[in-house]
Enzyme design. Structure first.
Site, PDB file in Angstrom:
ATOM      1  N   GLU A  76     -33.378  67.998 -21.774  1.00 11.45           N
ATOM      2  CA  GLU A  76     -32.244  68.607 -21.311  1.00 11.45           C
ATOM      3  C   GLU A  76     -32.231  68.875 -20.006  1.00 11.45           C
ATOM      4  OE1 GLU A  76     -32.863  69.375 -25.374  1.00 11.45           O
ATOM      5  OE2 GLU A  76     -34.229  69.738 -23.850  1.00 11.45           O
ATOM      6  N   HIS A 103     -38.951  76.925  -3.591  1.00 14.93           N
ATOM      7  CA  HIS A 103     -39.292  75.754  -2.840  1.00 14.93           C
ATOM      8  C   HIS A 103     -38.272  74.638  -3.201  1.00 14.93           C
ATOM      9  CE1 HIS A 103     -43.787  76.537  -2.167  1.00 14.93           C
ATOM     10  NE2 HIS A 103     -43.087  77.769  -1.998  1.00 14.93           N
TER      11      HIS A 103
END
Length: 162
Positions: A76, A103
């Site tokens: 997915e 990040h």
């Protein structure tokens, strides 16, 4: 915030749980399916549609993120990452969910429906949805390099071996 969600048969129960929890917590939910259990369904179109929905919303200036679910979350995540401009991250705990946002400015999170209890997975989702992108230059630089490679097959000033 708008949240696009998609799954396959292995994540259907979790997806239904998330739709309820997200709605209860004030999120606007767009469910890209499936709507019913089919053990032979194919997740790519569901997950790609969720990622396309996130991209379209973000291009229009809307606050939008996505969730894709499956047995492991791996396929997915890969499907969502095929949508140009979307960064999807597989999260399996609070730290990976937070770092995907902080990040990597991930737009979509993938979760393995067979890997977590509903409550544990909801906490991972909650962390992902509430963590803010830091915008730090070093992280932005790395994201730019990935986008540049995706678009051109090269990264300016870096050696890419073919």
């Amino acid at each position: 915030m708008r949240v696009h969600i998609a799954t396959d048969h292995a994540g259907l129960e979790m997806s239904q749980y998330f739709v309820q929890k997200l709605t209860e917590n004030g999120y606007e939910v767009i469910d890209h399916g499936p709507r019913e259990y089919d053990p032979l369904d194919d997740y790519p179109s569901f997950c790609i549609n969720a990622a396309l929905g996130v991209r379209k919303d973000r291009e229009e200036g809307l606050d939008s993120l996505g969730i894709v679910l499956g047995g492991s979350g791996n396929g997915e995540q890969m499907a969502a990452n095929k949508v140009t401009g979307i960064r999807a991250a597989l999260a399996w705990n609070h730290d990976t969910a937070a770092l995907a946002r902080e990040h990597n400015n991930a737009h979509v999170v993938a979760i393995g429906g067979r890997q977590h209890s509903l409550e544990e997975a909801w906490e991972i989702i909650r962390v992902f949805l509430t963590t803010v992108w830091t915008g730090e230059e070093r992280h932005q630089r790395r994201i730019h390099q990935m986008a540049e490679y995706e678009a051109t097959g090269a990264i300016t000033g870096r050696e890419i071996n073919s």
